[in-house]
Design an enzyme around this catalytic site. Structure first.
Site, short mmCIF file in Angstrom:
data_model
loop_
_atom_site.label_atom_id
_atom_site.label_comp_id
_atom_site.label_asym_id
_atom_site.label_seq_id
_atom_site.Cartn_x
_atom_site.Cartn_y
_atom_site.Cartn_z
N SER A 62 0.83 -1.21 0.00
CA SER A 62 0.00 0.00 0.00
C SER A 62 0.87 1.25 0.00
O SER A 62 2.02 1.23 0.43
CB SER A 62 -0.89 0.03 1.25
N1 SAH Z 1 -0.18 -5.32 4.25
C1 SAH Z 1 0.56 -5.57 3.05
C2 SAH Z 1 -0.21 -5.29 1.78
C3 SAH Z 1 -1.22 -6.30 1.60
S1 SAH Z 1 -1.87 -6.59 0.02
C4 SAH Z 1 1.88 -4.84 3.02
O1 SAH Z 1 2.15 -4.05 3.92
O2 SAH Z 1 2.64 -5.07 2.10
C5 SAH Z 1 -3.10 -7.75 0.56
C6 SAH Z 1 -2.59 -9.10 0.92
O3 SAH Z 1 -3.70 -9.86 1.39
C7 SAH Z 1 -2.01 -9.87 -0.25
O4 SAH Z 1 -0.71 -10.26 0.04
C8 SAH Z 1 -2.94 -11.08 -0.39
O5 SAH Z 1 -2.29 -12.26 -0.78
C9 SAH Z 1 -3.49 -11.21 1.03
N2 SAH Z 1 -4.76 -11.94 1.14
C10 SAH Z 1 -5.83 -11.90 0.32
N3 SAH Z 1 -6.82 -12.70 0.78
C11 SAH Z 1 -6.35 -13.27 1.92
C12 SAH Z 1 -6.89 -14.21 2.85
N4 SAH Z 1 -8.10 -14.72 2.71
N5 SAH Z 1 -6.13 -14.57 3.91
C13 SAH Z 1 -4.87 -14.06 4.08
N6 SAH Z 1 -4.31 -13.18 3.22
C14 SAH Z 1 -5.02 -12.79 2.15
#
Ligand code: SAH
Length: 209
Positions: A62
């Site tokens: 993000s």
């Molecule tokens: N917080 C992160 C950005 C996250 S992007 C950072 O600081 O870089 C969102 C993330 O959520 C992705 O890596 C994706 O794989 C994960 N995601 C999506 N659905 C999910 C689920 N059901 N359980 C766990 N992770 C999930």
């Protein structure tokens, strides 16, 4: 790690202030955690810009403004146990880790789970516990949490996550609206199963899968 990045960091912090982020604790966490180590080589020179960047697996880190905003909304004092769903690169978890007692974070993509674990080690952040798996059920074994942060968007926050939140606790996360737009919401559980909901602003996150 810093040397010629200092100017870029100062510039970012000024920009975030200009966008309305005023918490000095949150801003100094952003200053302290080197965002460049979470970014692939070819894009490293953009690490301190206020932009979303790819982190592999079709996922994104993000923009610092959103990380700062969500962290501010969590209203951390230092003693909290926080659950994050969507570890991704590990950047948001790293920011949280310097502002609370312990971070539990779940990621469904194995490669990112591994990647973030390496980053936490590299940064010497020992108060982050990670799990590879589906975060939509939360983490019942360690619940309840003082705070929950979702970094992937969902139509409706699963009830089970609210059940894992303490009374007085805060949950922050993006929700998908009918027309595919997303809005960032903040919930405060004022008493058991009773929530105050505040709409913060329009956002764009990858969906929860
Ligand atoms: N917080 C992160 C950005 C996250 S992007 C950072 O600081 O870089 C969102 C993330 O959520 C992705 O890596 C994706 O794989 C994960 N995601 C999506 N659905 C999910 C689920 N059901 N359980 C766990 N992770 C999930």
């Amino acid at each position: 790690m810093r040397n010629n990045g200092e100017e870029q960091i100062a510039h970012l912090i000024m920009k975030l202030r200009g966008q309305g982020l005023r918490s000095s604790k949150v801003l100094s966490a952003i200053e302290k955690i080197p965002r460049d180590i979470f970014i692939e080589k070819a894009l490293k020179n953009h690490a301190w810009e206020n932009v979303t960047l790819p982190i592999g697996g079709g996922q994104t880190i993000s923009q610092p403004y959103i990380v700062g905003l969500m962290t501010t909304l969590l209203d951390l004092y230092g003693n909290e146990i926080v659950l994050e769903i969507g570890t991704g690169s590990g950047y948001q978890a790293s920011i949280l880790s310097v502002l609370c007692r312990r971070v539990y974070t779940i990621e469904r993509i194995e490669m990112l789970h591994q990647f973030s674990n390496n980053k936490f080690k590299e940064l010497g952040l020992t108060n982050i516990t990670t799990k590879h798996g589906n975060g939509s059920d939360g983490w019942p074994e360690v619940a309840p949490f003082d705070r929950i942060i979702l970094t992937c968007a969902i139509n409706e926050i699963p009830k089970i996550l609210f059940h894992q939140l303490k009374v007085g606790g805060i949950l922050v996360g993006p929700e998908i609206l009918d027309n595919k737009n997303q809005v960032l919401n903040k919930y405060i559980q004022i008493e058991k199963n009773k929530f105050e909901k505040e709409k913060i602003e329009d956002v764009k996150f990858v969906p929860m899968l």
